[in-house]
Motif scaffolding. Structure first.
Motif, PDB file in Angstrom:
ATOM      1  N   PRO A  77       0.816  -1.217   0.000  1.00 22.23           N
ATOM      2  CA  PRO A  77       0.000   0.000   0.000  1.00 22.23           C
ATOM      3  C   PRO A  77       0.853   1.272   0.000  1.00 22.23           C
ATOM      4  CG  PRO A  77      -0.926  -1.603   1.505  1.00 22.23           C
ATOM      5  CD  PRO A  77       0.406  -2.153   1.044  1.00 22.23           C
ATOM      6  N   ASP A  78       1.985   1.237   0.687  1.00 19.80           N
ATOM      7  CA  ASP A  78       2.870   2.407   0.704  1.00 19.80           C
ATOM      8  C   ASP A  78       3.442   2.702  -0.682  1.00 19.80           C
ATOM      9  OD1 ASP A  78       2.511   3.002   3.395  1.00 19.80           O
ATOM     10  OD2 ASP A  78       4.252   1.832   4.033  1.00 19.80           O
ATOM     11  N   ASP A  79       3.742   1.646  -1.462  1.00 24.51           N
ATOM     12  CA  ASP A  79       4.235   1.838  -2.838  1.00 24.51           C
ATOM     13  C   ASP A  79       3.193   2.569  -3.678  1.00 24.51           C
ATOM     14  OD1 ASP A  79       6.590   0.419  -2.293  1.00 24.51           O
ATOM     15  OD2 ASP A  79       5.725  -1.482  -2.974  1.00 24.51           O
ATOM     16  N   ILE A  80       1.934   2.171  -3.509  1.00 23.96           N
ATOM     17  CA  ILE A  80       0.851   2.766  -4.287  1.00 23.96           C
ATOM     18  C   ILE A  80       0.659   4.231  -3.894  1.00 23.96           C
ATOM     19  CG2 ILE A  80      -1.638   2.649  -4.747  1.00 23.96           C
ATOM     20  CD1 ILE A  80      -1.290  -0.452  -4.154  1.00 23.96           C
ATOM     21  N   LYS A  81       0.634   4.484  -2.596  1.00 24.35           N
ATOM     22  CA  LYS A  81       0.450   5.853  -2.113  1.00 24.35           C
ATOM     23  C   LYS A  81       1.620   6.740  -2.546  1.00 24.35           C
ATOM     24  CE  LYS A  81      -0.558   8.533   2.021  1.00 24.35           C
ATOM     25  NZ  LYS A  81      -0.849   8.480   3.459  1.00 24.35           N
ATOM     26  N   THR A  82       2.828   6.222  -2.428  1.00 19.08           N
ATOM     27  CA  THR A  82       4.015   6.983  -2.819  1.00 19.08           C
ATOM     28  C   THR A  82       3.990   7.313  -4.309  1.00 19.08           C
ATOM     29  OG1 THR A  82       5.323   6.014  -1.044  1.00 19.08           O
ATOM     30  CG2 THR A  82       6.537   6.931  -2.904  1.00 19.08           C
ATOM     31  N   ALA A  83       3.594   6.342  -5.140  1.00 12.80           N
ATOM     32  CA  ALA A  83       3.516   6.585  -6.583  1.00 12.80           C
ATOM     33  C   ALA A  83       2.509   7.690  -6.885  1.00 12.80           C
ATOM     34  CB  ALA A  83       3.132   5.299  -7.306  1.00 12.80           C
ATOM     35  N   ARG A  84       1.371   7.659  -6.195  1.00 11.73           N
ATOM     36  CA  ARG A  84       0.344   8.685  -6.412  1.00 11.73           C
ATOM     37  C   ARG A  84       0.851  10.053  -5.982  1.00 11.73           C
ATOM     38  NH1 ARG A  84      -2.857  11.218  -3.045  1.00 11.73           N
ATOM     39  NH2 ARG A  84      -2.658   9.727  -1.346  1.00 11.73           N
ATOM     40  N   GLN A  85       1.475  10.113  -4.826  1.00 15.24           N
ATOM     41  CA  GLN A  85       1.972  11.386  -4.324  1.00 15.24           C
ATOM     42  C   GLN A  85       3.077  11.950  -5.213  1.00 15.24           C
ATOM     43  OE1 GLN A  85       2.887  10.124  -0.304  1.00 15.24           O
ATOM     44  NE2 GLN A  85       0.975  10.997   0.478  1.00 15.24           N
ATOM     45  N   LYS A  86       3.963  11.099  -5.708  1.00 16.86           N
ATOM     46  CA  LYS A  86       5.018  11.558  -6.616  1.00 16.86           C
ATOM     47  C   LYS A  86       4.443  12.107  -7.907  1.00 16.86           C
ATOM     48  CE  LYS A  86       8.957   8.855  -5.071  1.00 16.86           C
ATOM     49  NZ  LYS A  86       9.944   7.824  -5.420  1.00 16.86           N
ATOM     50  N   ALA A  87       3.307  11.557  -8.316  1.00 17.35           N
ATOM     51  CA  ALA A  87       2.639  12.037  -9.532  1.00 17.35           C
ATOM     52  C   ALA A  87       1.883  13.334  -9.273  1.00 17.35           C
ATOM     53  CB  ALA A  87       1.676  10.970 -10.057  1.00 17.35           C
ATOM     54  N   GLY A  88       1.741  13.711  -8.000  1.00 15.14           N
ATOM     55  CA  GLY A  88       1.042  14.940  -7.656  1.00 15.14           C
ATOM     56  C   GLY A  88      -0.463  14.843  -7.852  1.00 15.14           C
ATOM     57  N   LEU A  89      -1.008  13.651  -7.658  1.00 13.37           N
ATOM     58  CA  LEU A  89      -2.427  13.417  -7.883  1.00 13.37           C
ATOM     59  C   LEU A  89      -3.158  13.109  -6.581  1.00 13.37           C
ATOM     60  CD1 LEU A  89      -2.090  11.090 -10.991  1.00 13.37           C
ATOM     61  CD2 LEU A  89      -2.759  13.496 -11.003  1.00 13.37           C
ATOM     62  N   THR A  90      -4.435  13.439  -6.568  1.00 12.78           N
ATOM     63  CA  THR A  90      -5.290  13.051  -5.445  1.00 12.78           C
ATOM     64  C   THR A  90      -5.722  11.603  -5.664  1.00 12.78           C
ATOM     65  OG1 THR A  90      -7.352  13.686  -6.527  1.00 12.78           O
ATOM     66  CG2 THR A  90      -6.190  15.412  -5.266  1.00 12.78           C
ATOM     67  N   GLN A  91      -6.322  11.038  -4.643  1.00 10.28           N
ATOM     68  CA  GLN A  91      -6.866   9.698  -4.807  1.00 10.28           C
ATOM     69  C   GLN A  91      -7.934   9.684  -5.900  1.00 10.28           C
ATOM     70  OE1 GLN A  91      -8.178   8.581  -0.852  1.00 10.28           O
ATOM     71  NE2 GLN A  91      -6.233   7.547  -0.438  1.00 10.28           N
ATOM     72  N   GLN A  92      -8.786  10.702  -5.925  1.00 13.20           N
ATOM     73  CA  GLN A  92      -9.854  10.752  -6.926  1.00 13.20           C
ATOM     74  C   GLN A  92      -9.275  10.866  -8.333  1.00 13.20           C
ATOM     75  OE1 GLN A  92     -13.498  10.622  -6.409  1.00 13.20           O
ATOM     76  NE2 GLN A  92     -13.040   9.976  -8.487  1.00 13.20           N
ATOM     77  N   GLU A  93      -8.274  11.712  -8.512  1.00 13.55           N
ATOM     78  CA  GLU A  93      -7.652  11.857  -9.825  1.00 13.55           C
ATOM     79  C   GLU A  93      -7.006  10.548 -10.280  1.00 13.55           C
ATOM     80  OE1 GLU A  93      -6.471  16.610  -9.651  1.00 13.55           O
ATOM     81  OE2 GLU A  93      -5.132  15.123  -8.726  1.00 13.55           O
ATOM     82  N   SER A  94      -6.387   9.865  -9.337  1.00 12.24           N
ATOM     83  CA  SER A  94      -5.757   8.585  -9.654  1.00 12.24           C
ATOM     84  C   SER A  94      -6.801   7.543 -10.031  1.00 12.24           C
ATOM     85  CB  SER A  94      -4.937   8.093  -8.459  1.00 12.24           C
ATOM     86  OG  SER A  94      -3.914   9.024  -8.171  1.00 12.24           O
ATOM     87  N   ALA A  95      -7.879   7.501  -9.276  1.00 14.73           N
ATOM     88  CA  ALA A  95      -8.963   6.566  -9.574  1.00 14.73           C
ATOM     89  C   ALA A  95      -9.552   6.858 -10.951  1.00 14.73           C
ATOM     90  CB  ALA A  95     -10.034   6.644  -8.490  1.00 14.73           C
ATOM     91  N   ASP A  96      -9.767   8.121 -11.244  1.00 16.25           N
ATOM     92  CA  ASP A  96     -10.306   8.503 -12.547  1.00 16.25           C
ATOM     93  C   ASP A  96      -9.363   8.078 -13.674  1.00 16.25           C
ATOM     94  OD1 ASP A  96     -12.490   9.640 -11.266  1.00 16.25           O
ATOM     95  OD2 ASP A  96     -11.761  11.703 -11.496  1.00 16.25           O
ATOM     96  N   MET A  97      -8.083   8.288 -13.474  1.00 12.05           N
ATOM     97  CA  MET A  97      -7.094   7.927 -14.483  1.00 12.05           C
ATOM     98  C   MET A  97      -7.129   6.428 -14.771  1.00 12.05           C
ATOM     99  SD  MET A  97      -2.974   8.458 -14.436  1.00 12.05           S
ATOM    100  CE  MET A  97      -3.128  10.241 -14.513  1.00 12.05           C
ATOM    101  N   MET A  98      -7.319   5.636 -13.718  1.00 14.19           N
ATOM    102  CA  MET A  98      -7.335   4.185 -13.869  1.00 14.19           C
ATOM    103  C   MET A  98      -8.729   3.640 -14.136  1.00 14.19           C
ATOM    104  SD  MET A  98      -4.217   3.493 -13.783  1.00 14.19           S
ATOM    105  CE  MET A  98      -4.328   1.712 -13.760  1.00 14.19           C
ATOM    106  N   ARG A  99      -9.712   4.544 -14.175  1.00 12.12           N
ATOM    107  CA  ARG A  99     -11.098   4.177 -14.450  1.00 12.12           C
ATOM    108  C   ARG A  99     -11.650   3.180 -13.433  1.00 12.12           C
ATOM    109  NH1 ARG A  99     -12.211   7.151 -18.464  1.00 12.12           N
ATOM    110  NH2 ARG A  99     -10.967   7.396 -20.313  1.00 12.12           N
ATOM    111  N   VAL A 100     -11.374   3.470 -12.153  1.00 15.33           N
ATOM    112  CA  VAL A 100     -11.930   2.689 -11.054  1.00 15.33           C
ATOM    113  C   VAL A 100     -12.636   3.641 -10.103  1.00 15.33           C
ATOM    114  CG1 VAL A 100     -10.154   0.893 -11.217  1.00 15.33           C
ATOM    115  CG2 VAL A 100      -9.818   2.809  -9.646  1.00 15.33           C
ATOM    116  N   HIS A 101     -13.443   3.084  -9.229  1.00 17.46           N
ATOM    117  CA  HIS A 101     -14.109   3.904  -8.228  1.00 17.46           C
ATOM    118  C   HIS A 101     -13.095   4.389  -7.195  1.00 17.46           C
ATOM    119  CE1 HIS A 101     -18.224   3.126  -9.458  1.00 17.46           C
ATOM    120  NE2 HIS A 101     -17.830   1.899  -9.748  1.00 17.46           N
ATOM    121  N   LEU A 102     -13.382   5.521  -6.604  1.00 23.63           N
ATOM    122  CA  LEU A 102     -12.524   6.069  -5.551  1.00 23.63           C
ATOM    123  C   LEU A 102     -12.297   5.042  -4.455  1.00 23.63           C
ATOM    124  CD1 LEU A 102     -10.992   8.310  -4.061  1.00 23.63           C
ATOM    125  CD2 LEU A 102     -13.209   9.139  -3.235  1.00 23.63           C
ATOM    126  N   ARG A 103     -13.362   4.341  -4.048  1.00 18.58           N
ATOM    127  CA  ARG A 103     -13.235   3.342  -2.969  1.00 18.58           C
ATOM    128  C   ARG A 103     -12.238   2.249  -3.341  1.00 18.58           C
ATOM    129  NH1 ARG A 103     -13.068   3.705   1.525  1.00 18.58           N
ATOM    130  NH2 ARG A 103     -13.919   1.708   2.092  1.00 18.58           N
TER     131      ARG A 103
END
Length: 71
Positions: A3-29
């Motif tokens: 989980p830390d790898d995933i969070k770190t990748a998102r933070q390095k990309a400068g994205l919110t969880q919602q933006e990341s979910a949208d990019m991957m076409r999955v629900h925020l949850r």
């Protein structure tokens, strides 16, 4: 992937969880479950996220256009 790898990748990309979910076409949850370790994200999905988040020309609008073209 942890989980830390995933969070770190998102933070390095400068994205919110919602933006990341949208990019991957999955629900925020779903994204949140990946980051909190309640669901495992496959290595392939993480690699796809890393590619998409680093490519400035890839956007949800462009992906939506591609989907319409293939219908």
């Amino acid at each position: 992937m942890t989980p830390d790898d995933i969070k770190t990748a998102r933070q390095k990309a400068g994205l919110t969880q919602q933006e990341s979910a949208d990019m991957m076409r999955v629900h925020l949850r779903t994204w949140q479950k990946w980051e909190y370790g309640k669901r495992e994200m496959s290595l392939g999905l993480l690699e796809m996220f890393l590619i998409l988040s680093r490519e400035p020309n890839v956007s949800n609008d462009h992906a939506a256009d591609l989907e319409r073209e293939t219908e």
